[in-house]
Design a protein around this motif. Sequence first.
Motif, PDB file in Angstrom:
ATOM      1  N   VAL A 170      50.953  41.528  32.974  1.00 48.82           N
ATOM      2  CA  VAL A 170      50.919  40.389  33.897  1.00 48.82           C
ATOM      3  C   VAL A 170      50.288  40.841  35.207  1.00 48.82           C
ATOM      4  O   VAL A 170      50.709  41.843  35.796  1.00 48.82           O
ATOM      5  CB  VAL A 170      52.335  39.839  34.140  1.00 48.82           C
ATOM      6  CG1 VAL A 170      52.309  38.737  35.195  1.00 48.82           C
ATOM      7  CG2 VAL A 170      52.924  39.310  32.841  1.00 48.82           C
ATOM      8  N   TYR A 171      49.277  40.106  35.663  1.00 48.76           N
ATOM      9  CA  TYR A 171      48.579  40.443  36.903  1.00 48.76           C
ATOM     10  C   TYR A 171      48.994  39.461  37.992  1.00 48.76           C
ATOM     11  O   TYR A 171      48.472  38.348  38.086  1.00 48.76           O
ATOM     12  CB  TYR A 171      47.058  40.400  36.693  1.00 48.76           C
ATOM     13  CG  TYR A 171      46.273  40.747  37.936  1.00 48.76           C
ATOM     14  CD1 TYR A 171      46.052  42.078  38.290  1.00 48.76           C
ATOM     15  CD2 TYR A 171      45.768  39.762  38.774  1.00 48.76           C
ATOM     16  CE1 TYR A 171      45.346  42.409  39.432  1.00 48.76           C
ATOM     17  CE2 TYR A 171      45.057  40.072  39.920  1.00 48.76           C
ATOM     18  CZ  TYR A 171      44.849  41.405  40.252  1.00 48.76           C
ATOM     19  OH  TYR A 171      44.147  41.726  41.398  1.00 48.76           O
TER      20      TYR A 171
ATOM     21  N   GLY B 202      39.829  44.944  34.458  1.00 53.13           N
ATOM     22  CA  GLY B 202      39.606  43.663  33.809  1.00 53.13           C
ATOM     23  C   GLY B 202      40.792  42.739  33.982  1.00 53.13           C
ATOM     24  O   GLY B 202      41.925  43.108  33.683  1.00 53.13           O
ATOM     25  N   VAL B 203      40.537  41.531  34.485  1.00 51.47           N
ATOM     26  CA  VAL B 203      41.578  40.515  34.683  1.00 51.47           C
ATOM     27  C   VAL B 203      41.096  39.236  34.017  1.00 51.47           C
ATOM     28  O   VAL B 203      40.014  38.745  34.325  1.00 51.47           O
ATOM     29  CB  VAL B 203      41.864  40.274  36.179  1.00 51.47           C
ATOM     30  CG1 VAL B 203      42.913  39.183  36.359  1.00 51.47           C
ATOM     31  CG2 VAL B 203      42.319  41.561  36.858  1.00 51.47           C
TER      32      VAL B 203
ATOM     33  N   THR C  50      45.957  41.760  32.659  1.00 47.30           N
ATOM     34  CA  THR C  50      45.031  42.895  32.691  1.00 47.30           C
ATOM     35  C   THR C  50      44.561  43.188  31.265  1.00 47.30           C
ATOM     36  O   THR C  50      44.938  44.181  30.638  1.00 47.30           O
ATOM     37  CB  THR C  50      45.687  44.129  33.322  1.00 47.30           C
ATOM     38  OG1 THR C  50      46.979  44.336  32.717  1.00 47.30           O
ATOM     39  CG2 THR C  50      45.859  43.944  34.812  1.00 47.30           C
ATOM     40  N   VAL C  51      43.722  42.281  30.785  1.00 48.48           N
ATOM     41  CA  VAL C  51      43.160  42.358  29.440  1.00 48.48           C
ATOM     42  C   VAL C  51      41.665  42.090  29.559  1.00 48.48           C
ATOM     43  O   VAL C  51      41.248  41.161  30.249  1.00 48.48           O
ATOM     44  CB  VAL C  51      43.817  41.327  28.498  1.00 48.48           C
ATOM     45  CG1 VAL C  51      43.105  41.293  27.154  1.00 48.48           C
ATOM     46  CG2 VAL C  51      45.299  41.643  28.311  1.00 48.48           C
ATOM     47  N   ARG C  52      40.872  42.919  28.885  1.00 42.87           N
ATOM     48  CA  ARG C  52      39.428  42.710  28.839  1.00 42.87           C
ATOM     49  C   ARG C  52      38.980  42.779  27.387  1.00 42.87           C
ATOM     50  O   ARG C  52      39.292  43.739  26.676  1.00 42.87           O
ATOM     51  CB  ARG C  52      38.701  43.771  29.668  1.00 42.87           C
ATOM     52  CG  ARG C  52      37.171  43.638  29.606  1.00 42.87           C
ATOM     53  CD  ARG C  52      36.475  44.828  30.244  1.00 42.87           C
ATOM     54  NE  ARG C  52      36.506  44.769  31.691  1.00 42.87           N
ATOM     55  CZ  ARG C  52      36.808  45.803  32.482  1.00 42.87           C
ATOM     56  NH1 ARG C  52      37.151  46.963  31.942  1.00 42.87           N
ATOM     57  NH2 ARG C  52      36.791  45.674  33.790  1.00 42.87           N
ATOM     58  N   ASP C  53      38.280  41.745  26.948  1.00 40.05           N
ATOM     59  CA  ASP C  53      37.756  41.693  25.579  1.00 40.05           C
ATOM     60  C   ASP C  53      38.877  41.914  24.559  1.00 40.05           C
ATOM     61  O   ASP C  53      38.720  42.680  23.605  1.00 40.05           O
ATOM     62  CB  ASP C  53      36.657  42.744  25.414  1.00 40.05           C
ATOM     63  CG  ASP C  53      35.818  42.501  24.155  1.00 40.05           C
ATOM     64  OD1 ASP C  53      35.756  41.346  23.705  1.00 40.05           O
ATOM     65  OD2 ASP C  53      35.249  43.481  23.626  1.00 40.05           O
ATOM     66  N   ALA C  54      40.019  41.262  24.799  1.00 41.67           N
ATOM     67  CA  ALA C  54      41.181  41.289  23.910  1.00 41.67           C
ATOM     68  C   ALA C  54      41.815  42.670  23.785  1.00 41.67           C
ATOM     69  O   ALA C  54      42.539  42.945  22.825  1.00 41.67           O
ATOM     70  CB  ALA C  54      40.826  40.747  22.522  1.00 41.67           C
TER      71      ALA C  54
END
Length: 553
Positions: A93-94, A143-144, A186-190
Amino acid sequence: MTVYDYIIVGAGSAGCVLANRLSVDPSTRVLLLEAGGSDNNPLFSMPAGFAKMTKGIASWGYSTVPQRHLGGRVLRYTQAKVLGGGSSINAQVYTRGNARDYDGWAADGATGWSYADVLPYFKRAEDNQRFVDVYHARGGPLGVSVPVNPLPISEAFLRAGQEYGMPYNPDFNGARQEGVGHYQVTVRDARRCSTAAAYLKPIRGRPNLTVLTGAYSTRIVVENGRAVGIESVRGGQGEIVRAEREVILASGAIGSPRLLLLSGIGPADHLNAVGVKPIHDLPGVGEDLQDHLDLYAIAECKGDFTYDGYAKLHRTIWAGLEYLLFKRGPVASTLFETGGFWYADPAARALEWPDVQFHLGLGSGIEAGVEKLRNAGVTLNSAFLRPRSRGTVRLASGDPTAVPLIDPNYWSDACDRSAAIEALKMAREILRQPALEPFVMVERMPGVAATSEAALADYAYRTCKTDHHPVGTCRMGTDQLAVVDPSLRLRGIDGLRICDASVMPRVTSSNTNAPTIMIAEKAADLILGKTTLCAPQSVNTERNVLNILESKS
């Protein structure tokens, strides 16, 4: 004996950031020490891997001491032991907190840490998928993004929150914090975007950066009032490495005070009591421990509306294939990707400073110690965000391998208890709103029979858990109990800084990973002697940031 310019102890949310920023100059020798191992296990990159993390993967296995105000309960206290630290095992969680959090830090003596001072560092870190405005930026390492495939029950929760009276909010990190919405994650490209993935992995080839895992730090070497190195054990062998410029602790709100105490830096009476020779009497070390305590409601669903059913083998296999082939499905979910901020105290509402946070869990028993229903369930966590209770981190003995004594001292202030129970009542009411009626069958915990204050308090004593947000044990400030000054230098010993969540004067009104990354970003400029970034000095609130910066654009 190997010599470096900087030694960073702890490759967690802050340490990986510092390793990246301090090693930009190829002539600067940087050593990053991590007691844990690598983050190569695929579970670390899968967003849903969080469900395994609070159950013991890549953690120290800590627990609290018996909590006096919770009927003597001992709570699990997950602390990361892996590259990326908390950012590798958290729910991704961001959230940054509220502008008033940081203005409060500055008012308490943490000069240079107001909202106007820290906003540029949040932005510098960020590579936001959706927002580029006065609050957000693209192009940073972190990544957000927004949830890739929210379930229908998540969308129904958004409507239920609005039916309860909370406005819809597409950006909790923007002009206002209050409301209900999907979290940025905080996820980038799954894939999980930990600080190990975002900051450390891209620069592992730098010849001036050395990363050692499995290195358990046991003592800060101090000579003539200056920190000059670190003593550690790796592979059963002891070693001392030296720092010509600075030793930087980034081991978190438990690890950093633990290492200071083991080194003879802290309250002299405590050190003498556990057999550690004091070299610097600093009473604030290990004091002011703050954490968010979580109370939750769990409802049984009318059908297979959450991810509980994927525990069955054939569905687990399908979920894995769906993720590998299409980067979607249960494995691509952070499991707590929807929630909101609201008010338990009318005074907080008057200030537009939410003091309650909700996390919607897409299942039951997601976290360690939380009951799993036989049928599909949904969980709504609630946390009071500004606890008055303060605890401690202490040594059990002078043995570096002994587990520290962690005492959050939950609910030592009665106001925390009443606010937390009020937040639980709110969570139960939200789950009873019409929008969720097609999905929710019945509340199972605390259960519909729990209606009195006494029944809710009893339930809370039995089931409450940490939100994994410890801060404050090496608090920054200018008073006599402050451990570091506003430049994060330890008071009374040269060449030693602390750069992690332990320096927060007060816990933020949110999850704490994003603020920890921000602290490290700003700390890097302080260490390198760079001019720190800052928004307009007249900015005091989120709304003023919006008005002032937009007028200049």
